[in-house]
Motif scaffolding. Sequence first.
Motif, PDB file in Angstrom:
ATOM      1  N   SER A  19       1.092  -1.151   0.065  1.00  0.00           N
ATOM      2  CA  SER A  19       0.071   0.090   0.012  1.00  0.00           C
ATOM      3  C   SER A  19       0.878   1.384   0.092  1.00  0.00           C
ATOM      4  CB  SER A  19      -1.038  -0.059   1.423  1.00  0.00           C
ATOM      5  OG  SER A  19      -0.183  -0.126   2.337  1.00  0.00           O
ATOM      6  N   TYR A  20       0.473   2.262  -0.709  1.00  0.00           N
ATOM      7  CA  TYR A  20       1.403   3.558  -0.801  1.00  0.00           C
ATOM      8  C   TYR A  20       0.153   4.679  -0.414  1.00  0.00           C
ATOM      9  CZ  TYR A  20       4.069   0.088  -3.351  1.00  0.00           C
ATOM     10  OH  TYR A  20       4.947  -1.077  -3.551  1.00  0.00           O
ATOM     11  N   THR A  21       0.891   5.845  -0.271  1.00  0.00           N
ATOM     12  CA  THR A  21       0.402   7.250   0.020  1.00  0.00           C
ATOM     13  C   THR A  21       0.435   7.960  -1.287  1.00  0.00           C
ATOM     14  OG1 THR A  21       2.305   8.055   1.024  1.00  0.00           O
ATOM     15  CG2 THR A  21       0.556   7.046   2.223  1.00  0.00           C
ATOM     16  N   SER A  22       1.425   7.816  -2.011  1.00  0.00           N
ATOM     17  CA  SER A  22       1.637   8.572  -3.188  1.00  0.00           C
ATOM     18  C   SER A  22       1.913   7.791  -4.599  1.00  0.00           C
ATOM     19  CB  SER A  22       2.585   9.619  -3.192  1.00  0.00           C
ATOM     20  OG  SER A  22       3.673   9.318  -2.664  1.00  0.00           O
ATOM     21  N   ASP A  23       1.562   8.114  -5.751  1.00  0.00           N
ATOM     22  CA  ASP A  23       2.090   7.580  -7.025  1.00  0.00           C
ATOM     23  C   ASP A  23       3.029   8.807  -7.542  1.00  0.00           C
ATOM     24  OD1 ASP A  23       2.756   6.156  -9.562  1.00  0.00           O
ATOM     25  OD2 ASP A  23       0.550   5.785  -9.924  1.00  0.00           O
ATOM     26  N   VAL A  33      -5.060   6.476  -0.539  1.00  0.00           N
ATOM     27  CA  VAL A  33      -4.221   5.406  -0.449  1.00  0.00           C
ATOM     28  C   VAL A  33      -4.343   4.280  -1.593  1.00  0.00           C
ATOM     29  CG1 VAL A  33      -3.929   3.101   0.957  1.00  0.00           C
ATOM     30  CG2 VAL A  33      -4.147   5.390   2.007  1.00  0.00           C
ATOM     31  N   TYR A  34      -3.244   4.027  -1.987  1.00  0.00           N
ATOM     32  CA  TYR A  34      -3.290   3.003  -3.195  1.00  0.00           C
ATOM     33  C   TYR A  34      -2.738   1.618  -2.867  1.00  0.00           C
ATOM     34  CZ  TYR A  34      -2.250   7.581  -5.621  1.00  0.00           C
ATOM     35  OH  TYR A  34      -2.311   8.856  -6.165  1.00  0.00           O
ATOM     36  N   LEU A  35      -3.687   0.648  -3.203  1.00  0.00           N
ATOM     37  CA  LEU A  35      -3.664  -0.584  -2.735  1.00  0.00           C
ATOM     38  C   LEU A  35      -2.988  -1.269  -4.023  1.00  0.00           C
ATOM     39  CD1 LEU A  35      -6.502  -1.675  -0.455  1.00  0.00           C
ATOM     40  CD2 LEU A  35      -4.146  -0.841   0.239  1.00  0.00           C
ATOM     41  N   THR A  36      -2.158  -1.983  -4.177  1.00  0.00           N
ATOM     42  CA  THR A  36      -1.448  -2.689  -5.417  1.00  0.00           C
ATOM     43  C   THR A  36      -1.574  -4.305  -5.058  1.00  0.00           C
ATOM     44  OG1 THR A  36       0.734  -2.458  -4.500  1.00  0.00           O
ATOM     45  CG2 THR A  36      -0.076  -0.751  -6.081  1.00  0.00           C
ATOM     46  N   TYR A  37      -1.926  -4.850  -6.294  1.00  0.00           N
ATOM     47  CA  TYR A  37      -1.971  -6.039  -6.453  1.00  0.00           C
ATOM     48  C   TYR A  37      -1.214  -6.741  -7.760  1.00  0.00           C
ATOM     49  CZ  TYR A  37      -5.631  -5.867  -2.935  1.00  0.00           C
ATOM     50  OH  TYR A  37      -6.274  -5.864  -1.867  1.00  0.00           O
ATOM     51  N   ASP A  68       8.870  -3.397 -12.859  1.00  0.00           N
ATOM     52  CA  ASP A  68       9.682  -4.590 -12.898  1.00  0.00           C
ATOM     53  C   ASP A  68       9.125  -5.703 -13.724  1.00  0.00           C
ATOM     54  OD1 ASP A  68      11.343  -3.419 -11.139  1.00  0.00           O
ATOM     55  OD2 ASP A  68      10.687  -4.265  -9.340  1.00  0.00           O
ATOM     56  N   ASN A  69       8.516  -5.301 -14.964  1.00  0.00           N
ATOM     57  CA  ASN A  69       7.954  -6.140 -15.800  1.00  0.00           C
ATOM     58  C   ASN A  69       6.765  -7.016 -15.493  1.00  0.00           C
ATOM     59  OD1 ASN A  69       9.494  -5.128 -18.175  1.00  0.00           O
ATOM     60  ND2 ASN A  69      11.382  -6.423 -17.364  1.00  0.00           N
ATOM     61  N   LYS A  70       6.191  -6.458 -14.529  1.00  0.00           N
ATOM     62  CA  LYS A  70       5.053  -7.398 -13.839  1.00  0.00           C
ATOM     63  C   LYS A  70       3.756  -6.219 -13.982  1.00  0.00           C
ATOM     64  CE  LYS A  70       5.220  -9.689 -10.382  1.00  0.00           C
ATOM     65  NZ  LYS A  70       5.755 -10.091  -8.765  1.00  0.00           N
ATOM     66  N   PRO A  71       2.582  -6.891 -14.517  1.00  0.00           N
ATOM     67  CA  PRO A  71       1.365  -5.940 -14.313  1.00  0.00           C
ATOM     68  C   PRO A  71       0.884  -5.865 -12.938  1.00  0.00           C
ATOM     69  CG  PRO A  71       0.843  -8.293 -15.050  1.00  0.00           C
ATOM     70  CD  PRO A  71       2.346  -8.064 -14.878  1.00  0.00           C
ATOM     71  N   ILE A  72       0.592  -4.614 -12.530  1.00  0.00           N
ATOM     72  CA  ILE A  72       0.123  -4.229 -11.103  1.00  0.00           C
ATOM     73  C   ILE A  72      -0.871  -3.534 -11.429  1.00  0.00           C
ATOM     74  CG2 ILE A  72       1.060  -3.198  -8.964  1.00  0.00           C
ATOM     75  CD1 ILE A  72       2.940  -5.534  -9.491  1.00  0.00           C
ATOM     76  N   MET A  73      -2.020  -4.249 -10.580  1.00  0.00           N
ATOM     77  CA  MET A  73      -3.192  -3.358 -10.673  1.00  0.00           C
ATOM     78  C   MET A  73      -3.431  -2.360  -9.298  1.00  0.00           C
ATOM     79  SD  MET A  73      -6.322  -2.838 -11.684  1.00  0.00           S
ATOM     80  CE  MET A  73      -7.011  -4.079 -12.725  1.00  0.00           C
ATOM     81  N   VAL A  74      -3.816  -1.112  -9.851  1.00  0.00           N
ATOM     82  CA  VAL A  74      -3.921  -0.257  -8.472  1.00  0.00           C
ATOM     83  C   VAL A  74      -5.247   0.226  -8.292  1.00  0.00           C
ATOM     84  CG1 VAL A  74      -2.811   2.024  -7.886  1.00  0.00           C
ATOM     85  CG2 VAL A  74      -1.359   0.734  -9.412  1.00  0.00           C
ATOM     86  N   TYR A  75      -5.545   0.358  -6.848  1.00  0.00           N
ATOM     87  CA  TYR A  75      -6.767   0.921  -6.603  1.00  0.00           C
ATOM     88  C   TYR A  75      -6.507   2.089  -5.831  1.00  0.00           C
ATOM     89  CZ  TYR A  75      -8.745  -3.769  -7.738  1.00  0.00           C
ATOM     90  OH  TYR A  75      -9.047  -5.158  -8.482  1.00  0.00           O
ATOM     91  N   LYS A  76      -7.096   3.143  -6.411  1.00  0.00           N
ATOM     92  CA  LYS A  76      -6.895   4.548  -5.549  1.00  0.00           C
ATOM     93  C   LYS A  76      -8.160   4.586  -4.540  1.00  0.00           C
ATOM     94  CE  LYS A  76      -6.080   9.387  -6.505  1.00  0.00           C
ATOM     95  NZ  LYS A  76      -5.941  10.241  -7.516  1.00  0.00           N
TER      96      LYS A  76
END
Length: 148
Positions: A19-23, A33-37, A68-76
């Motif tokens: 989870s992140y607070t900024s992109d 907040v960003y949750l990444t999967y 890093d060559n991986k698809p990451i789904m981001v939920y804002k």
Amino acid sequence: MDESLAFGDISPTSGFVDSYTSDPDRPSSENVVYLTYDDSIRTDDTKRRAARLTKSKNVKYTYVKMIDNKPIMVYKFYIKPEIRKLFSGHVELTPEQVTRVFEFWGFASDVSKYLCDNKNKYVGVEHNMPLEDYVPRFDIETKKGITI
């Protein structure tokens, strides 16, 4: 943060990355907040989670970015005012919030112990998402023909 989130949604088996607070790729002045999967993990549970989160009123939008060559789904996620005060770093939980922490994380969890300990009154929440991989969109030198 959101009633549609379940404890299993933030486990490594569900594809949860962080989870992140900024992109930095999409700067915003909002408190979100960003949750990444990991979007390459496809199970019935991940499909149900995706359906629940995309219907949530607290999810502002979703997008996929390559890290890093991986698809990451981001939920804002939109942050509710009662949680927004945590961005200042000062943690003062009400009895109802303490109950919700224990219900979600459990009594023996390190997170529960840390948040509900009277000695811990300051929590830093700055956490930047990694930059998206550079992908060249269009190479003019190798294309032949007429550009209109």
